[in-house]
Design an enzyme around this catalytic site. Structure first.
Site, short mmCIF file in Angstrom:
data_model
loop_
_atom_site.label_atom_id
_atom_site.label_comp_id
_atom_site.label_asym_id
_atom_site.label_seq_id
_atom_site.Cartn_x
_atom_site.Cartn_y
_atom_site.Cartn_z
N THR A 119 25.30 31.35 40.56
CA THR A 119 26.71 31.81 41.23
C THR A 119 26.95 33.02 41.16
OG1 THR A 119 27.55 29.41 41.08
CG2 THR A 119 29.15 31.02 40.98
N GLY A 166 27.75 28.20 35.86
CA GLY A 166 27.22 27.21 35.02
C GLY A 166 27.29 25.64 35.62
N GLY A 176 28.53 22.95 36.95
CA GLY A 176 30.19 22.72 37.50
C GLY A 176 31.02 21.67 37.08
N1 ASP Z 1 28.94 26.39 38.88
C1 ASP Z 1 28.21 26.22 40.22
C2 ASP Z 1 28.21 24.69 40.64
O1 ASP Z 1 28.20 24.06 39.68
C3 ASP Z 1 26.62 26.72 40.02
C4 ASP Z 1 26.33 27.82 39.37
O2 ASP Z 1 27.21 28.60 38.68
O3 ASP Z 1 25.23 28.30 39.76
O4 ASP Z 1 28.23 24.51 41.93
#
Ligand code: ASP
Length: 320
Positions: free
Chosen positions: A187, A239, A241
């Protein structure tokens, strides 16, 4: 004049130097540097925090190595479904979109939701319809197709796992991919404090490889993956999510500052400790209205960078 600050991230996870080629590391560093320079240029010219975070995240969305916009991961069905959110710390106005498809820059759509509707979160077909009404740039499927993401999906589908961007147990190259298959969450996000002490946060993601139909992560959930409030801080998370939603992580930093009367660094530290305790992996970037920055994470690394009125532009990837 208030001390200005801008921090960005491009995801956290098992990002090890041993898994990285020099060329790729340089590409990542350049991607982060460009986004910081664009956002910082806006702040230096007297632009506000909201403009700076939107522009920085747009740049990261256009960069194919991060899991947002162009580089978004594939769902189980081989689609790219994206989430994004933006929040203005001065007004507490927020806008977000969830499982949108073919939107070149989901963060721009999130901002339009904030500014042009009476709502905070639009999802799916409705959000896409709104994008068309706003004449926002639509990109075809080919724009979002990146070979290494597709290989990740094939592997995740084979193994029957839902993968947080690049998740693998062992460090090895995926056959046919030119990309080290490390475990990380990709993300992207930005937080800023402008010359008036106003804060803003923006986050954008493709979510998780092989995710189930309709899955929405923490990114577009205000208080979970994204939060901004002048009184305390602006936060953008990356992270696993589900844990950030359960831990209301972005707001957790603000709440600790507000109710415990502690500074941003201490609050951020406590929030990561709590995240670890509930089983979550990842990190976040945070800034307060004095231009102080915190960028804690509990994974091996986090693509990150910051610049302030008193600190040079710095880009970091690994823990040390
Ligand atoms: N937080 C994001 C999600 O769970 C994933 C990521 O941070 O890459 O969609």
């Amino acid at each position: 004049m208030n001390k200005m600050a801008l921090a960005i991230h491009g995801g956290a996870g098992t990002i090890l130097k041993s898994l990285m080629t020099e060329e790729l590391e340089l590409e990542y560093r350049n991607g982060l540097r460009n986004a910081l320079e664009i956002g910082w240029g806006i702040l230096q010219k007297g632009g506000n925090a909201l403009e700076a975070v939107e522009a920085a995240v747009c740049e990261l969305e256009n960069f194919p190595l991060f899991n947002a916009g162009r580089g978004s991961v594939f769902t189980h069905d081989g689609k790219n479904e994206m989430d994004a959110a933006i929040m203005d710390g001065k007004t507490l106005d927020a806008g977000a979109v969830a499982f949108v498809k073919n939107i070149k820059n989901p963060i721009m759509l999130a901002r339009l939701v904030m500014e042009k509707t009476a709502h905070i979160l639009l999802a799916g077909d409705g959000a896409n319809r709104f994008a068309r009404e706003m004449e926002l740039e639509i990109a075809d499927d080919a724009y979002f197709y990146t070979e290494h993401r597709y290989q990740q999906l094939l592997k995740a589908r084979d193994e029957g796992v839902v993968q947080l961007d690049h998740t693998v147990e062992e460090p090895e190259l995926v056959e046919g991919a030119t990309f080290p298959d490390e475990k990380k969450f990709g993300t992207v996000g930005a937080v800023a404090c402008d010359s008036n002490g106003n804060l803003a946060a923006a986050t954008s993601t493709g979510g998780m490889t092989n995710k189930k139909y309709g899955r929405i992560g923490d990114t577009p959930i205000i208080g979970a993956g994204t939060y901004a409030e002048n009184q305390t801080c602006a936060v953008s998370c990356t992270g696993h999510g589900e844990f950030f939603m359960a831990g209301v992580t972005a707001y957790d930093v603000a709440a600790r500052m507000k109710y415990k009367n502690i500074d941003i660094v201490k609050a951020a530290e406590e929030t990561v400790e709590h995240l670890t305790k509930i089983g979550g992996e990842g990190g976040f970037i945070a800034v307060d209205s004095f231009g102080n920055v915190a960028m804690p994470f509990n994974s091996e690394g986090m693509y990150r960078g910051f610049v302030t009125s008193s600190d040079e532009l710095t880009v970091k990837i690994y823990r040390n």
